[in-house]
Design a protein around this motif. Structure first.
Motif, short mmCIF file in Angstrom:
data_model
loop_
_atom_site.label_atom_id
_atom_site.label_comp_id
_atom_site.label_asym_id
_atom_site.label_seq_id
_atom_site.Cartn_x
_atom_site.Cartn_y
_atom_site.Cartn_z
N PHE A 9 20.19 14.66 -19.87
CA PHE A 9 19.16 13.79 -20.46
C PHE A 9 17.77 14.23 -20.03
CE2 PHE A 9 22.74 10.79 -21.00
CZ PHE A 9 22.53 10.44 -22.34
N VAL A 10 17.62 14.56 -18.75
CA VAL A 10 16.31 14.96 -18.23
C VAL A 10 15.84 16.25 -18.89
CG1 VAL A 10 15.09 15.77 -16.17
CG2 VAL A 10 16.57 13.77 -16.03
N PHE A 11 16.74 17.23 -19.03
CA PHE A 11 16.36 18.51 -19.63
C PHE A 11 16.06 18.36 -21.12
CE2 PHE A 11 17.29 20.47 -15.72
CZ PHE A 11 16.83 21.78 -15.77
N ILE A 12 16.77 17.47 -21.80
CA ILE A 12 16.47 17.22 -23.21
C ILE A 12 15.06 16.66 -23.34
CG2 ILE A 12 17.04 15.78 -25.19
CD1 ILE A 12 19.99 16.04 -24.38
N GLU A 50 22.92 31.14 -25.35
CA GLU A 50 23.17 31.53 -26.74
C GLU A 50 23.17 30.32 -27.67
OE1 GLU A 50 23.67 34.17 -29.81
OE2 GLU A 50 23.33 34.66 -27.70
N MET A 51 23.68 29.18 -27.16
CA MET A 51 23.69 27.96 -27.97
C MET A 51 22.29 27.42 -28.21
SD MET A 51 26.59 27.14 -29.16
CE MET A 51 26.06 25.53 -29.76
N MET A 52 21.35 27.80 -27.38
CA MET A 52 19.97 27.33 -27.55
C MET A 52 19.19 28.13 -28.59
SD MET A 52 19.77 24.74 -25.47
CE MET A 52 21.53 24.45 -25.78
N THR A 53 19.76 29.24 -29.08
CA THR A 53 19.08 30.06 -30.07
C THR A 53 19.19 29.42 -31.46
OG1 THR A 53 21.06 31.40 -30.45
CG2 THR A 53 19.52 32.15 -28.75
N VAL A 54 18.37 29.92 -32.38
CA VAL A 54 18.36 29.36 -33.73
C VAL A 54 19.69 29.62 -34.44
CG1 VAL A 54 17.20 29.42 -35.97
CG2 VAL A 54 15.86 29.65 -33.86
N GLU A 55 20.21 30.84 -34.30
CA GLU A 55 21.49 31.19 -34.93
C GLU A 55 22.42 31.76 -33.85
OE1 GLU A 55 20.84 33.84 -38.14
OE2 GLU A 55 19.68 32.40 -39.34
N SER A 59 14.85 27.38 -19.70
CA SER A 59 15.42 26.08 -19.35
C SER A 59 16.90 26.17 -19.00
CB SER A 59 15.22 25.09 -20.50
OG SER A 59 15.82 25.57 -21.70
N THR A 60 17.63 27.10 -19.66
CA THR A 60 19.05 27.27 -19.33
C THR A 60 19.24 27.74 -17.89
OG1 THR A 60 19.60 27.79 -21.62
CG2 THR A 60 21.18 28.47 -19.93
N GLY A 61 18.45 28.72 -17.49
CA GLY A 61 18.52 29.20 -16.11
C GLY A 61 18.11 28.13 -15.12
N LEU A 62 17.09 27.33 -15.48
CA LEU A 62 16.66 26.25 -14.59
C LEU A 62 17.75 25.19 -14.45
CD1 LEU A 62 12.96 25.70 -15.74
CD2 LEU A 62 13.80 27.02 -13.81
N ASN A 87 13.03 19.70 -24.46
CA ASN A 87 13.26 19.56 -25.90
C ASN A 87 14.24 20.61 -26.43
OD1 ASN A 87 12.94 18.40 -28.43
ND2 ASN A 87 11.23 19.75 -28.98
N LYS A 88 15.36 20.73 -25.73
CA LYS A 88 16.42 21.65 -26.13
C LYS A 88 17.71 20.87 -26.36
CE LYS A 88 14.78 25.96 -25.86
NZ LYS A 88 14.96 26.98 -26.90
#
Length: 239
Positions: free
Chosen positions: A132-135, A200-205, A69-72, A139-140
């Motif tokens: 908003f659309v990507f959220i 990196e911000m989308m990762t769990v840690e 999703s980040t690349g998209l 669901n990120k």
């Protein structure tokens, strides 16, 4: 005693003239967009169609879709931003507004900075919708402050490079083709660290040291490309 006014008091401040010129051009661009709605609306519609197509293409692999999703997001911003750059400066050329601006006795750096501000505003409006659309679709947590900061900094660098390249290609017949060919390699050093930071911000840690270094690279790119544009724009528009 000589009572003649000094140059500083007799003439307006150069700094005030520069800011006034920048604001006047930005205001003109905003008013044109308010009346025509030919830049932001086109960018938003194109982006929505692109996201929906991506979503349908990856519908059976939701986990894979979330992972990329980040690349998209950045791919959508780049494609829509290129369209917006082309459209924004095409309006200037069609109405001969750019000729009137260049004839005016104002610093060419003010013209460049104003166009960067205008197109950045348009692109940020697009990104508000995209976040908003990507959220919703993926669901990120794209709403996180660091992600928004990276998007903001990345947009500035991308637009600063885009305005410079678009001004070079504006008078050519193949400008729609030349713009992405010239612009994409130029912004690659910006997009790679920006996408890495957001990913990196989308990762769990998330590893904050990696994010800080990536944000520093994005900020450095912004400063370099803005300085390049400010010092070379007069050569671009007068060549």
């Amino acid at each position: 005693m000589d009572n003649a006014p000094t140059a500083a008091t007799a003439n307006p401040s150069n700094g005030n003239q520069f800011v006034t010129a920048v604001w006047a051009i930005v205001w003109k661009d905003l008013q044109i967009e308010r009346h025509t709605r030919q830049t932001v609306s086109v960018m938003v519609m194109f982006s929505l169609v692109t996201v929906v197509m991506f979503n349908f293409a990856l519908e059976t692999e939701l986990d894979a879709a979330r992972n990329v999703s980040t690349g998209l997001l950045w791919a959508t911003i780049l494609l829509a931003g290129t369209l917006g750059l082309n459209r924004s400066l095409a309006i200037e050329r069609e109405n001969q507004n750019i000729d009137a601006v260049l004839i005016a006795p104002i610093d060419r750096r003010a013209v460049y900075l104003a166009k960067v501000i205008s197109v950045t505003i348009f692109t940020l409006l697009l990104e508000v919708v995209l976040v908003f659309v990507f959220i919703i679709f993926f669901n990120k947590p794209f709403w996180q402050p660091i992600v928004l900061l990276v998007l903001f900094l990345g947009t500035i660098g991308y637009v600063a490079a885009g305005v410079l390249i678009t001004s070079m290609t504006m008078q050519t017949r193949a400008r729609e083709v030349l713009l992405p060919i010239l612009l994409m390699p130029l912004v690659l050093p910006l997009i790679l660290p920006a996408a890495t930071a957001v990913g990196e911000m989308m990762t769990v840690e998330p590893d904050m040291s990696i994010i800080r270094s990536m944000v520093s690279l994005v900020a450095a790119y912004d400063l370099v490309i803005l300085a390049t544009g400010l010092f070379t724009y007069h050569l671009v528009v007068e060549s």
